[in-house]
Design a protein around this motif. Structure first.
Motif, PDB file in Angstrom:
ATOM      1  N   ASP A  85       0.823  -1.200   0.000  1.00 31.93           N
ATOM      2  CA  ASP A  85       0.000   0.000   0.000  1.00 31.93           C
ATOM      3  C   ASP A  85       0.856   1.248   0.000  1.00 31.93           C
ATOM      4  OD1 ASP A  85      -2.164  -1.640   0.061  1.00 31.93           O
ATOM      5  OD2 ASP A  85      -2.454  -1.528   2.251  1.00 31.93           O
ATOM      6  N   ASP A  86       1.970   1.204   0.751  1.00 32.74           N
ATOM      7  CA  ASP A  86       2.867   2.362   0.746  1.00 32.74           C
ATOM      8  C   ASP A  86       3.457   2.587  -0.629  1.00 32.74           C
ATOM      9  OD1 ASP A  86       2.334   2.690   3.378  1.00 32.74           O
ATOM     10  OD2 ASP A  86       4.138   1.641   4.091  1.00 32.74           O
ATOM     11  N   GLU A  87       3.775   1.511  -1.337  1.00 32.74           N
ATOM     12  CA  GLU A  87       4.353   1.659  -2.666  1.00 32.74           C
ATOM     13  C   GLU A  87       3.317   2.187  -3.648  1.00 32.74           C
ATOM     14  OE1 GLU A  87       6.872  -0.962  -5.917  1.00 32.74           O
ATOM     15  OE2 GLU A  87       6.210  -1.869  -4.032  1.00 32.74           O
ATOM     16  N   ASP A  88       2.061   1.744  -3.472  1.00 26.81           N
ATOM     17  CA  ASP A  88       1.016   2.234  -4.358  1.00 26.81           C
ATOM     18  C   ASP A  88       0.763   3.716  -4.152  1.00 26.81           C
ATOM     19  OD1 ASP A  88       0.763  -0.273  -5.358  1.00 26.81           O
ATOM     20  OD2 ASP A  88      -0.937  -0.856  -4.087  1.00 26.81           O
ATOM     21  N   SER A  89       0.893   4.148  -2.893  1.00 29.31           N
ATOM     22  CA  SER A  89       0.596   5.548  -2.599  1.00 29.31           C
ATOM     23  C   SER A  89       1.764   6.468  -2.891  1.00 29.31           C
ATOM     24  CB  SER A  89       0.195   5.683  -1.125  1.00 29.31           C
ATOM     25  OG  SER A  89       1.266   5.289  -0.294  1.00 29.31           O
ATOM     26  N   GLU A  90       2.928   5.932  -3.119  1.00 29.42           N
ATOM     27  CA  GLU A  90       4.104   6.769  -3.367  1.00 29.42           C
ATOM     28  C   GLU A  90       4.040   7.361  -4.766  1.00 29.42           C
ATOM     29  OE1 GLU A  90       8.981   6.464  -3.393  1.00 29.42           O
ATOM     30  OE2 GLU A  90       7.736   4.694  -3.002  1.00 29.42           O
ATOM     31  N   ASP A  91       4.238   8.632  -4.850  1.00 27.80           N
ATOM     32  CA  ASP A  91       4.190   9.321  -6.132  1.00 27.80           C
ATOM     33  C   ASP A  91       5.578   9.320  -6.751  1.00 27.80           C
ATOM     34  OD1 ASP A  91       3.584  10.799  -8.302  1.00 27.80           O
ATOM     35  OD2 ASP A  91       3.017  12.631  -7.237  1.00 27.80           O
ATOM     36  N   VAL A  92       5.751   8.607  -7.833  1.00 30.25           N
ATOM     37  CA  VAL A  92       7.032   8.524  -8.532  1.00 30.25           C
ATOM     38  C   VAL A  92       7.030   9.563  -9.638  1.00 30.25           C
ATOM     39  CG1 VAL A  92       8.607   7.034  -9.789  1.00 30.25           C
ATOM     40  CG2 VAL A  92       7.146   6.070  -8.001  1.00 30.25           C
ATOM     41  N   ASP A  93       7.739  10.686  -9.419  1.00 27.50           N
ATOM     42  CA  ASP A  93       7.835  11.765 -10.403  1.00 27.50           C
ATOM     43  C   ASP A  93       6.460  12.309 -10.794  1.00 27.50           C
ATOM     44  OD1 ASP A  93      10.557  11.476 -10.401  1.00 27.50           O
ATOM     45  OD2 ASP A  93      10.573  10.069 -12.071  1.00 27.50           O
ATOM     46  N   GLY A  94       5.468  12.260  -9.883  1.00 25.26           N
ATOM     47  CA  GLY A  94       4.152  12.801 -10.173  1.00 25.26           C
ATOM     48  C   GLY A  94       3.364  12.027 -11.204  1.00 25.26           C
ATOM     49  N   LEU A  95       3.639  10.735 -11.366  1.00 23.65           N
ATOM     50  CA  LEU A  95       2.982   9.920 -12.395  1.00 23.65           C
ATOM     51  C   LEU A  95       1.906   9.015 -11.814  1.00 23.65           C
ATOM     52  CD1 LEU A  95       6.095   8.901 -14.540  1.00 23.65           C
ATOM     53  CD2 LEU A  95       4.516  10.801 -14.885  1.00 23.65           C
ATOM     54  N   ASP A  96       1.462   9.280 -10.609  1.00 28.09           N
ATOM     55  CA  ASP A  96       0.417   8.439 -10.028  1.00 28.09           C
ATOM     56  C   ASP A  96      -0.858   8.484 -10.853  1.00 28.09           C
ATOM     57  OD1 ASP A  96       1.793   7.301  -8.027  1.00 28.09           O
ATOM     58  OD2 ASP A  96       0.978   8.526  -6.416  1.00 28.09           O
ATOM     59  N   ALA A  97      -1.258   9.664 -11.248  1.00 29.61           N
ATOM     60  CA  ALA A  97      -2.485   9.791 -12.044  1.00 29.61           C
ATOM     61  C   ALA A  97      -2.351   9.060 -13.378  1.00 29.61           C
ATOM     62  CB  ALA A  97      -2.799  11.267 -12.273  1.00 29.61           C
ATOM     63  N   PHE A  98      -1.205   9.156 -14.013  1.00 25.63           N
ATOM     64  CA  PHE A  98      -0.992   8.469 -15.293  1.00 25.63           C
ATOM     65  C   PHE A  98      -1.056   6.954 -15.109  1.00 25.63           C
ATOM     66  CE2 PHE A  98       2.058   6.322 -18.085  1.00 25.63           C
ATOM     67  CZ  PHE A  98       1.522   6.626 -19.318  1.00 25.63           C
ATOM     68  N   TYR A  99      -0.361   6.440 -14.089  1.00 20.56           N
ATOM     69  CA  TYR A  99      -0.365   4.998 -13.870  1.00 20.56           C
ATOM     70  C   TYR A  99      -1.755   4.481 -13.508  1.00 20.56           C
ATOM     71  CZ  TYR A  99       4.734   5.087 -13.911  1.00 20.56           C
ATOM     72  OH  TYR A  99       6.051   5.232 -14.273  1.00 20.56           O
ATOM     73  N   ALA A 100      -2.504   5.284 -12.760  1.00 22.96           N
ATOM     74  CA  ALA A 100      -3.852   4.842 -12.385  1.00 22.96           C
ATOM     75  C   ALA A 100      -4.739   4.668 -13.620  1.00 22.96           C
ATOM     76  CB  ALA A 100      -4.472   5.846 -11.416  1.00 22.96           C
ATOM     77  N   VAL A 101      -4.734   5.641 -14.527  1.00 15.76           N
ATOM     78  CA  VAL A 101      -5.576   5.552 -15.736  1.00 15.76           C
ATOM     79  C   VAL A 101      -5.075   4.445 -16.654  1.00 15.76           C
ATOM     80  CG1 VAL A 101      -6.349   6.816 -17.776  1.00 15.76           C
ATOM     81  CG2 VAL A 101      -6.235   7.965 -15.564  1.00 15.76           C
TER      82      VAL A 101
END
Length: 660
Positions: free
Chosen positions: A485-501
């Motif tokens: 869960d911590d790894e999922d919540s970690e923002d890698v270079d602000g790409l969380d939104a991109f990876y989610a979609v």
């Protein structure tokens, strides 16, 4: 009675005294010779030795003058032994020097020089001037001998007397040294007393200095507190003048942020001393007004800057360049506001307003830009008429993903130029990027939903897997669920939104691919019907096998070893594979690595099972019937053997197909 010669053994003499004893013996020998051979009257004018010998009447006087230590030495056994030895030497010398000493006559011995009874009573004794003189009785002889012995003892004790004199000198010197030591000890005692007195005085001085130092420190603290209070109250005038200066660029003044820090420090200082300071409430209100004025100036300055940047957005070129240039001056102000946004409600509200203005400005330019760019990418790939549908669709999706990934990364870096990372700011940025990625989802999902080709869906799934974030698989030990869960919540270079979609689109694509793969299995593998072209291919295969049977019947059971003189057409004909088997191999190759491991394993097993069932139920029976009805009919047993060979050949092809 012991022999007189044993005295030396009974009373041994140390080596240090032997030289003095020898000297004494020599003197006694010479003295005895003078006494016996040349008798004469010895006057008192001679030496001290003659005085000691002739002064018989003065014996008490002489004895009274002797050193008591010498009397003690005479009484010792060692000195008595030496005295007896001297007596013997004296007797020997007297006998050797005087002819009057004769052997005994009529049984009595003559003493001669010793003055005792001689051998002839008629021989007159020696006169007083001779050896014997008036010594007519033994008592006189003993008295005379005592005086001689005392004189001899005095000569023998000369060394002891000299040594005693030296000892007395040393005693005197030691007494003087002891006196000096007593003087030195007295001096040291006086110095120690002076030292103790100085130490006491020094301790008193140190105590006084410590007391004065404590008083000085106390006065310094009081002066510092007074100066601090005066300094805090003196800040009000310069801060007020700076915040009310004319113009719109007050926030760009280098003293703006330091003035804001001093304002907040003054508020905290006055709040802690409200009851101690006169007019504290008035000063507290004035400083609070200055803080609100500063926050308002920061907000207006930020909104004005974002509005100016929005004008550059409308023009289009070098958008990120203008924003990053503005962030150099605006970033410190916004970070200072962001740091204060966690402390008070007013500052937090100002920060939210500024961030909303920033996201609104970026969204106004970014949404049209994304929509236009996605359409342009799709149009570029659709214009490639020579390319296949698979290449066009996969190429378009790949370019869309690359573009959206670059957009998310650029927006994250641009946000970091203006603001620090915090929970509230990150949530606002995530919402902003989610809205931008919605455009990507709206463009890609219809493409996936309306696609029916398994190859195209497999290509799309593989492309999305390339851009998806890699997470630990279920088969690996990835740690606890909390770590995941911590790894999922970690923002890698602000790409969380991109990876989610991308993850959502990938799931839709994989579901669509699995569904179409099952439909393909039912239509092209399990439910496959033999076509005329398949009938011709099977007939050619049977004819070649029958011809090989005529040349070598043993080869009819296997196709692994073929004759060397086999023509290329016959070899190609023998390598022909039943179409459902070929379709199974193609499907397995297409979905390899495009689905989850469990889903892919299920689809592969289903395809292989359907291929085997079709091969055994339709293909082998058709080969047997074709062999019997051919131009060169064979027995039913050979036909069964041909069907078995056909089934075995295709089953081997299924087993050697690509597996997950």
């Amino acid at each position: 009675m012991a022999n007189i010669d044993d005295w030396d053994k009974r009373f041994p003499v140390s080596e240090g005294l032997r030289p003095g004893i020898a000297l004494l013996q020599d003197m006694c020998a010479s003295f005895a010779s003078q006494l016996v051979v040349q008798p004469q009257t010895i006057t008192h004018e001679n030496s001290e030795t003659a005085t000691a010998i002739d002064g018989i009447a003065d014996k008490p006087t002489i004895a009274g003058k002797l050193n008591p230590q010498l009397q003690f030495l005479r009484a010792s056994p060692q000195l008595s032994a030496r005295r007896n030895a001297s007596l013997r030497n004296l007797t020997v010398l007297a006998r050797a020097a005087s002819p009057s000493l004769r052997p005994a006559v009529n049984g009595t011995a003559e003493l001669g020089a010793l003055g005792t009874v001689t051998g002839s009573e008629t021989e007159p004794p020696l006169t007083a001037g001779g050896v014997m003189g008036a010594m007519e009785t033994p008592a006189q002889f003993l008295e005379w001998y005592g005086r001689v012995e005392e004189a001899e003892a005095a000569g023998q004790d000369a060394e002891a007397l000299a040594f005693a004199s030296q000892l007395r000198e040393r005693v005197s010197q030691c007494s003087q040294m002891l006196g000096c030591l007593d003087d030195i000890s007295s001096l040291l005692s006086a110095m120690e007393a002076d030292y103790q007195r100085v130490c006491q005085q020094t301790a008193g001085v140190e105590s006084a200095c410590a007391s004065l130092s404590a008083q000085r420190d106390k006065l310094d603290r009081v002066a510092s507190e007074i100066g601090e209070q005066l300094t805090v109250y003196n800040w009000l005038g310069p801060i007020t003048r700076l915040l009310h200066a004319p113009g719109d660029r007050v926030c760009e003044d280098p003293e703006f942020l330091p003035s804001l820090d001093r304002t907040e420090e003054a508020i905290r200082f006055i709040e802690s001393r409200v009851e101690e300071t006169k007019d504290s409430e008035l000063y507290l209100m004035r400083f609070a007004q200055c803080r609100m004025r500063a926050l308002s100036l920061m907000k207006m300055h930020a909104l004005r800057a974002f509005k100016a940047l929005g004008a550059f957005d409308a023009k289009g070129p070098a958008v990120y360049v203008h924003y990053r240039a503005a962030a150099v001056a605006l970033g410190p102000l916004l970070r200072a506001l962001q740091q204060r946004g966690t402390q008070a409600t007013t500052e937090r509200q100002v920060l939210v307003d500024v961030q909303n203005a920033y996201f609104a400005t970026r969204r106004a330019w970014l949404r049209p830009h994304i929509q236009a760019r996605l359409r342009d990418i799709a149009a570029e790939h659709e214009a490639e008429k020579e390319a296949a549908v698979l290449e066009r669709r996969v190429g378009a999706l790949r370019d869309w993903c690359a573009f959206m990934m670059a957009v998310c990364a650029d927006e994250s870096r641009l946000y970091a130029d203006f603001f620090d990372s915090d929970s509230e700011g990150e949530s606002g940025l995530r919402s902003f990027l989610d809205s931008a990625m919605t455009l990507f989802h709206e463009q890609v999902r219809p493409l996936v939903i309306h696609e029916s080709d398994v190859a195209v869906l497999a290509g799309l799934s593989l492309t999305l897997l390339t851009y998806n974030r890699m997470l630990p698989s279920a088969s690996e030990d990835a740690g606890t669920e909390e770590d995941v869960d911590d790894e999922d919540s970690e923002d890698v270079d602000g790409l969380d939104a991109f990876y989610a979609v991308v993850g959502h689109v990938l799931q839709d694509t994989q579901h669509r691919l699995a569904y179409k793969a099952q439909s393909y299995i039912r239509a092209h593998i399990g439910g496959y019907r033999i076509t005329p072209s398949d009938t011709d291919a099977m007939a050619r295969w049977v004819r070649v096998c029958l011809r090989l049977r005529i040349a070598a019947p043993a080869q009819l059971s296997t196709l692994l070893e073929l004759p060397e003189d086999l023509s290329p057409d016959d070899a190609k004909c023998l390598q022909w594979i039943y179409p459902p088997v070929e379709n199974c191999r193609w499907l397995i190759a297409q979905i390899d690595g495009c689905l989850d491991y469990e889903v892919q394993s299920g689809v592969v097993d289903e395809a292989r099972t359907a291929s085997k069932q079709n091969l055994l139920s339709i293909g082998a029976r058709f080969v047997r019937d074709s062999s019997i009805k051919s131009d060169n009919p064979i027995t039913e047993a050979d036909a069964e053997l041909m069907a078995h060979l056909f089934a075995t050949h295709n089953l081997v092809a299924i087993e050697y197909s690509t597996s997950p």
